[in-house]
Design a protein around this motif. Structure first.
Motif, PDB file in Angstrom:
ATOM      1  N   LEU A 263       0.828  -1.192   0.000  1.00 57.01           N
ATOM      2  CA  LEU A 263       0.000   0.000   0.000  1.00 57.01           C
ATOM      3  C   LEU A 263       0.869   1.251   0.000  1.00 57.01           C
ATOM      4  O   LEU A 263       2.025   1.228   0.449  1.00 57.01           O
ATOM      5  CB  LEU A 263      -0.904   0.007   1.239  1.00 57.01           C
ATOM      6  N   ARG A 267      -2.328   5.488   2.166  1.00 55.72           N
ATOM      7  CA  ARG A 267      -3.285   4.405   2.365  1.00 55.72           C
ATOM      8  C   ARG A 267      -2.887   3.500   3.522  1.00 55.72           C
ATOM      9  O   ARG A 267      -3.741   2.916   4.193  1.00 55.72           O
ATOM     10  CB  ARG A 267      -3.414   3.578   1.087  1.00 55.72           C
ATOM     11  N   SER A 268      -1.594   3.400   3.784  1.00 55.20           N
ATOM     12  CA  SER A 268      -1.142   2.581   4.908  1.00 55.20           C
ATOM     13  C   SER A 268      -1.638   3.144   6.229  1.00 55.20           C
ATOM     14  O   SER A 268      -2.126   2.400   7.095  1.00 55.20           O
ATOM     15  CB  SER A 268       0.385   2.508   4.915  1.00 55.20           C
ATOM     16  N   ARG A 271      -5.298   2.510   6.605  1.00 55.16           N
ATOM     17  CA  ARG A 271      -5.542   1.106   6.944  1.00 55.16           C
ATOM     18  C   ARG A 271      -5.244   0.839   8.419  1.00 55.16           C
ATOM     19  O   ARG A 271      -6.003   0.138   9.094  1.00 55.16           O
ATOM     20  CB  ARG A 271      -4.682   0.211   6.057  1.00 55.16           C
ATOM     21  N   ASN A 275      -8.069  -0.193  11.442  1.00 56.65           N
ATOM     22  CA  ASN A 275      -7.973  -1.610  11.771  1.00 56.65           C
ATOM     23  C   ASN A 275      -8.005  -1.765  13.287  1.00 56.65           C
ATOM     24  O   ASN A 275      -7.019  -1.508  13.981  1.00 56.65           O
ATOM     25  CB  ASN A 275      -6.678  -2.198  11.190  1.00 56.65           C
ATOM     26  N   VAL A 404      -1.462  -6.573   9.481  1.00 53.94           N
ATOM     27  CA  VAL A 404      -1.848  -5.465   8.602  1.00 53.94           C
ATOM     28  C   VAL A 404      -1.261  -5.585   7.205  1.00 53.94           C
ATOM     29  O   VAL A 404      -1.344  -4.631   6.423  1.00 53.94           O
ATOM     30  CB  VAL A 404      -1.432  -4.114   9.229  1.00 53.94           C
TER      31      VAL A 404
END
Length: 474
Positions: A263, A267-268, A271, A275, A404
């Motif tokens: 990613l 975007r990381s 995420r 999460n 992840v």
């Protein structure tokens, strides 16, 4: 970290073929596809151990330089006129150095491991050099030493976060946990070595008990400067070796996960923050490790009311770190042999840490619990606590990455390490400015360990990276 690894022709034999039909395949009990894909394999190179050695030595040197002043604080006060505030700030530069942690995450994600390591090692060389500048004015000398400690602290994000990225980049799936443990725990071993190097080389002021014979101020200053020059030479040698040879990646990736696309930086973070399972284990890591780091930093002050000397406190810290490194590497090797058992290993380690911290806390309350307070019980409880918590670090790192994936390793581990340093920094700040009584700090240890244990119990583990590497390639 993504498609820039190698050419499309090099990746094609590693990556699984795209599905021919849009419908999902039937899956087994563990989420493994019922159909079998063609065998996939990567390639490992013998030079991976050289890369691991250079990175581990860099982490060792960073920890050694960071902890230079704590074990010789009485001598440093006499030689350079340091105050108690100066000594505390010299240690505090470590957590402060994590302020630009997100920049180093971005740099590792965009430019790779070589650029990040060279920048980190150059900061360490500059910082170690500043501490050696021969200035007669003590005020200027103190400022240079503080500046050097800050620059060394700025190297912390790389040496403490990049271990899982290095292991994924260079090592096969059955060696990754071991490589992560070695690369991450050598930094702790460097800080432990400072408990030996300083007191053995630098004599204490007259009237204090340490390992070397007492000495006068000029002799003490000469010995401290000898330690500073030696550390500068060691850091410079490691930087020269990394400059000569430290590639970002091998010619061919060692696994499917290493060759897969990751990613983006933005975007990381989206995420990670969305999460819930990652946030659970991030807190399970950051709270007890942050509390333990802060507690270790004032261990001599905590043990003073029960008549434990500074030398004994230093030896307790040394053996707890060394034991944690040895057990951590052994646990990581065990995790490589029986993959998919990271949660179980963490439950064992955190249970031991909870029991050891409770034993230590109750032992210190001799007027209430009437437990025997001896040197053996203090050494045993403190060292066991350090072993259980320090050895959990590489296991946590591997679990973060598995949970992840495909978030890049440097970003996921960087976030949790930053969070741990925030906890440690807040505790040290509070202790420095707003509190003079430390016995309550002992109760934070079993409480944080128990909270971490409960979070791991409620955590539902998954191994997305391991699935891609092992199950898909079978």
């Amino acid at each position: 970290m993504g498609l820039g690894w190698s050419s499309a022709e090099e990746r094609r034999p590693l990556l699984p073929p795209p599905p021919q039909q849009p419908r999902p395949q039937p899956r087994g009990r563990a989420g493994v596809p019922a159909g079998r894909l063609p065998p996939l394999s990567g390639r490992v190179y013998g030079r991976r151990w050289l890369v691991l050695l250079l990175f581990s030595l860099l982490g060792f040197a960073q920890g050694l330089v960071w902890n230079t002043w704590g074990p010789i604080q009485n001598s440093a006060r006499l030689a350079f006129g340091f105050s108690g505030w100066d000594i505390a700030l010299l240690v505090f530069w470590g957590p402060i150095g994590f302020a630009p942690c997100f920049f180093f995450m971005w740099l590792m994600d965009k430019k790779g491991l070589r650029v990040t390591v060279l920048l980190t090692s150059s900061l360490m060389v500059l910082g170690a050099g500043l501490r050696c500048v021969p200035v007669s004015d003590l005020e200027i000398r103190k400022k240079l030493i503080h500046g050097g400690q800050l620059l060394n602290g700025l190297a912390g994000p790389t040496v403490m976060n990049a271990a899982p990225f290095l292991s994924t980049t260079w090592f096969s799936p059955d060696e990754r946990a071991t490589a992560t443990a070695i690369a991450s725990l050598l930094n702790y071993l460097g800080s432990a070595a400072a408990f030996l190097v300083g007191p053995l080389v630098v004599p204490p002021p007259n009237g204090t008990a340490q390992l070397a014979a007492p000495g006068s101020a000029p002799r003490i200053k000469d010995r401290i400067e000898a330690v500073l020059y030696a550390e500068f030479g060691m850091v410079s040698l490691i930087f020269s070796a990394a400059l000569a040879y430290f590639p970002s990646r091998p010619p061919f990736p060692p696994s499917v996960a290493a060759a897969s696309q990751r990613l983006s930086y933005r975007r990381s973070f989206c995420r990670l923050l969305s999460n819930f399972r990652f946030l659970m284990i991030a807190l399970a890591y950051a709270i007890p490790l942050g509390v333990f780091s802060g507690w270790s930093g004032v261990l001599d002050l905590i043990l003073t009311p029960i008549h434990v000397s500074q030398v004994d406190a230093g030896w307790i810290g040394f053996w707890s770190i060394v034991g944690g490194c040895v057990v951590g590497i052994a646990m990581a090797r065990f995790a490589d042999f029986i993959r998919g058992m990271l949660k179980f290993i963490l439950l064992l380690l955190l249970s031991g840490a909870t029991l050891a911290s409770t034993w230590f806390t109750l032992t210190c309350l001799t007027t209430v619990t009437h437990l025997p307070l001896t040197t053996a019980t203090l050494y045993t409880s403190c060292i066991l606590l350090g072993i259980f918590l320090n050895s959990s670090v590489p296991i946590f790192f591997e679990l973060f990455v598995e949970t992840v994936y495909p978030v890049p390793e440097g970003i996921s581990c960087g976030v949790v390490t930053f969070l741990s340093n925030v906890f440690m920094g807040v505790l040290l700040f509070f202790l420095t400015f707003y509190h003079t009584e430390f016995s309550w700090f002992n109760w934070c240890l079993p409480g944080s360990c128990l909270l971490s244990l409960l979070l791991i119990l409620c955590f539902r583990e998954s191994y997305d990276r391991l699935y891609l590497d092992v199950v898909v390639s079978v």
